[in-house]
Design an enzyme around this catalytic site. Structure first.
Site, PDB file in Angstrom:
ATOM      1  N   ASP A 173      31.689 -40.644  48.488  1.00 27.06           N
ATOM      2  CA  ASP A 173      32.082 -39.676  47.658  1.00 27.06           C
ATOM      3  C   ASP A 173      33.472 -40.071  47.326  1.00 27.06           C
ATOM      4  O   ASP A 173      34.363 -39.359  48.305  1.00 27.06           O
ATOM      5  CB  ASP A 173      31.372 -38.305  47.958  1.00 27.06           C
ATOM      6  N   ASP A 203      31.540 -43.063  40.777  1.00 30.33           N
ATOM      7  CA  ASP A 203      32.499 -42.759  42.088  1.00 30.33           C
ATOM      8  C   ASP A 203      31.578 -41.909  43.255  1.00 30.33           C
ATOM      9  O   ASP A 203      31.688 -41.285  44.360  1.00 30.33           O
ATOM     10  CB  ASP A 203      33.323 -41.602  41.934  1.00 30.33           C
ATOM     11  N   GLU A 204      30.403 -42.293  43.655  1.00 30.38           N
ATOM     12  CA  GLU A 204      29.152 -42.141  44.389  1.00 30.38           C
ATOM     13  C   GLU A 204      28.270 -43.162  44.577  1.00 30.38           C
ATOM     14  O   GLU A 204      28.042 -43.473  43.796  1.00 30.38           O
ATOM     15  CB  GLU A 204      28.864 -40.403  43.821  1.00 30.38           C
TER      16      GLU A 204
END
Lengths: 370, 388
Positions: B9, B103-104
């Protein structure tokens, strides 16, 4: 209001009008049935959900005239369970209750003030004509499955009724297929009249017209249509708006004409659709000489092929169509043979009864994926 | 049980990219999500979070809490570009990468140890790779399943690295708030808290039957999750589920023409993306937000899937009108298409020449590809175009 009435008659009448009772409504009284006792005439029942309404007379021995409204579901449930005997029905207006007594059963049911019940609209300035009820039901059956369920295009959710000199027809389409049923009629029209009947109205009429009916009166104006048959008065609002120009899309010239046994064809399509429905439900018809092949291929599951004998006049043809659109019509028609007319792979496929000439069904093909 | 599932993350991703591209912003409260007072915060840097700013907060409120903050409009293309490069790093270690968002991601490292060392070593290397290449920090969680891995990445954020081993599961989970469990939203948390169940430890005192009575199927899931059991796999194919666009207006609008122009503009974008992806959708959805932030979404299913601008636009108008959504000024309007499937055989219409419509759409797409999005526009969008 005070009367005696046979349980069977009362229940039968309630069942007929109940089809027009509002299921969900902001006006609670619309979930009720309007009752009116008239000496020497009997008991009048009315249901009205503002889209459609039904009025029906039941024979009854009227001791005292009056009007009242009772909740349809509860009344119907009670009447269904009562023994087949004479019912004594009394309304106590002071506390808005009906007493329903039958043999050893005693019910009281709370109701509504009847003068708030919306009466069925008058169909004024109307065009009036008579037609055979059973024939009309047959026409409804022949087109109603083609109506659209897409609420964003309300006119397509109904059936177009067209009256022209000497002719009555009914048309329904969801834009991918179209059904057109036409009959002769005695009328003195000099121009064409078109109205759109809601899909639910077609369904209810189909249900209410029994097997023994003969003549039906139809009254029409711009807003309403009224059908009177077998002591039932059925009023429906019409759908406003423009129905697509169906005449323009019915082909007149064909390249190939096929005669095929309807049931044999239906059964073959049903079997092929077992594979077709695993994918996009598309089947391929190929007509060549004395044979039609019906096939479907699913890359994931496998394929199916059926061969049916035909009589072909004209060119060899191949066309892809949705299997359901084809099964719908083959299930509905009753003729032994059907006539399939083709132009090309991207033109509509036409189905007619054979040899009669009062029905046209179009299916637009599916273009194979790029 | 092996520690094969990793959750990666990125920390305050949008804000961190801005700080990376503009070193002057380093160490300052950066808030991405629009410069007007109308939008919401998409990401706040950790410096800004100290002031209580968090994502999804209205910009106006963020400005109040952190008046000296640096508010930026957001550069999504740039974030996507960085994201692609970060994912490229992840793919160096395993092909089994589930993209959760820009973003993960989840990674399944089963069978990777012979190549790259054990999962803890891989985790350290991924963190280092991302930092060395971009100067960005990621928080990494390692555990035996997705639920625990995600919890772990959150434990020491930012720049965290946390492992939940089998023997520590109960000790770590039990004191946590029930809201930390995957899938426990506000409402479920409220139901549980009303019964005095505030921690995962308390939750574990309930039997599976009690939980099922209380929360239905979800209750059964919570029974297992609270014990650290989660059988979800890392899904490599995470196909697009829906394509949508939304716009927040500079001020609440009620002018029907402006609303329709915006709706058409977004319908064009949505249909264009569908066509680019070779998809059609069977569900069309609109979203409306009013000045007081009440939000409505309404959808309709259609029998034949579409990627045509006009069908999407017409159905969206129908939804707005039927549900009377335009009877007060709106703050945000969105339109989306879901229930997607690949463009397959195409059902032709009796009344419309779909072949022609489709050809037209494809041609316009080509012109826009070559000469830009405003090279061909609809008459309804003319005004809107002139004013820009």
């Amino acid at each position: 209001m005070n009367l005696t009435i046979n349980q069977k008659d009362f229940y039968h009448g309630v069942q007929i009008v109940q089809r027009a009772v509002a299921s969900r409504s902001t006006l609670p009284i619309l979930k009720g049935i309007y009752l009116e006792a008239v000496k020497d005439k009997g008991l009048k029942l009315i249901a009205n959900n503002l889209e459609m309404g039904i009025e029906y007379w039941v024979k009854a021995n009227i001791i005292e005239e009056g009007i009242f409204v009772l909740p349809a579901n509860e009344l119907s449930n009670i009447l269904r369970e009562l023994p087949a005997a004479e019912i004594s029905f009394q309304v106590d207006k002071s506390n808005y209750q009906a007493k329903i007594n039958c043999l050893n059963s005693r019910f009281t049911l709370k109701g509504y003030q009847a003068d708030e019940f919306p009466q069925l609209p008058e169909v004024e300035g109307a065009l009036s004509f008579n037609f055979n009820a059973l024939t009309f039901r047959e026409m409804i059956e022949e087109v109603k499955f083609s109506t659209s369920t897409d609420q964003t295009q309300p006119t397509l959710t109904g059936g177009l009724l067209v009256l022209s000199p000497g002719e009555i027809s009914l048309v329904a389409t969801n834009t991918y297929r179209l059904a057109y049923s036409k009959r002769e009629i005695n009328n003195d029209l000099d121009k064409e009249v078109k109205v759109i009947l809601p899909g639910t109205t077609l369904n209810e009429l189909n249900h209410l017209i029994g097997d023994e009916e003969d003549e039906m009166n139809i009254l029409l104006n711009e807003s309403y249509v009224r059908f009177t048959f077998n002591e039932i008065v059925f009023i429906s609002r019409l759908i406003e708006g423009q129905f697509p120009n169906y005449k323009q899309v019915i082909p007149v010239d064909f390249k190939s004409s096929v005669k095929i046994d309807r049931v044999e064809f239906l059964n073959a399509v049903k079997r092929v659709s077992l594979i077709a429905r695993l994918d996009s439900n598309v089947i391929t018809l190929n007509v060549n000489k004395d044979q039609m092949s019906i096939s479907s291929t699913s890359t994931e599951y496998g394929d199916a092929l059926e061969l049916v004998e035909i009589e072909l006049e004209g060119e060899e043809q191949t066309i892809n169509i949705d299997a359901n659109y084809l099964m719908d019509v083959l299930r509905t028609l009753k003729s032994e043979l059907v006539n399939i007319l083709l132009i090309g792979p991207l033109n509509p496929l036409t189905i007619r009864k054979y040899p009669e000439d009062n029905y046209i069904y179009l299916i637009m093909p599916v273009r194979p994926g790029a | 049980m092996a520690l094969n599932i990793m959750h990666v993350d990125m920390d305050a991703f949008y804000a961190a990219v801005e700080q990376m591209d503009n070193p002057e912003l380093k160490g300052k409260p950066v808030i991405v999500g629009g410069i007007s007072n109308r939008g919401v915060v998409s990401t706040a840097s950790y410096e800004a979070r100290k002031y209580g700013v968090h994502s999804a907060m209205p910009i106006a409120e963020a400005k109040r809490l952190c008046p000296h903050g640096i508010f930026l409009p957001g550069r999504h293309e740039r974030y996507s570009e960085v994201s692609r490069q970060i994912f490229a790093i992840l793919y160096q270690y395993t092909p089994i990468v589930e993209k959760v968002s820009i973003d993960e991601a989840f990674l399944d490292l089963t069978g990777c140890s012979r190549l790259f060392g054990n999962s803890i070593q891989i985790g350290r290397r991924i963190k280092a790779d991302i930092y060395n290449k971009f100067g960005l920090t990621a928080s990494i969680g390692l555990a035996s399943n997705k639920f625990l891995a995600k919890l772990a990445s959150d434990m020491e954020k930012p720049d965290g690295f946390f492992v939940i081993e089998e023997k520590d599961i109960d000790r770590i989970l039990e004191p946590l708030d029930v809201g930390k469990i995957w899938g426990v939203g506000k409402r479920t948390a409220e139901i549980l808290k009303s019964k005095g169940i505030d921690t995962i430890g308390r939750l574990k005192t309930l039997t599976i039957e009690e939980l099922e009575t209380l929360l239905g199927k979800n209750g059964v899931r919570l029974y297992y999750l609270s014990r650290g059991i989660d059988n979800r796999r890392v899904e490599v194919n995470n196909p697009v589920k829906s394509i949508s666009h939304e716009e927040t207006f500079a001020e609440d609008i009620s002018d029907r023409n402006l609303i329709l122009a915006s709706l058409l503009r977004m319908s064009i974008k949505v249909s264009r993306r569908l066509r680019k992806a070779g998809l059609v959708g069977n569900t069309i959805e609109v979203k409306i937000r009013y000045g007081d932030f009440t939000t409505y979404t309404r959808s309709i299913s259609i029998s034949v899937g579409t990627n045509q601008t006009d069908i999407i636009y017409q159905k969206a108008i129908y939804l707005l009108e039927k549900n009377k959504l335009l009877n007060r000024p709106i703050r945000l309007l969105g339109v989306g298409v879901s229930n997607l499937s690949p463009e397959g055989p195409e059902q032709l219409s009796l009344f419309e020449n779909n072949l022609k419509m489709e050809k037209l759409a494809k041609t316009i797409d080509l012109i826009r590809d070559k000469f830009g999005e405003t090279s061909v526009i609809r008459a309804r969008n003319l005004d809107d175009f002139k004013s820009r």
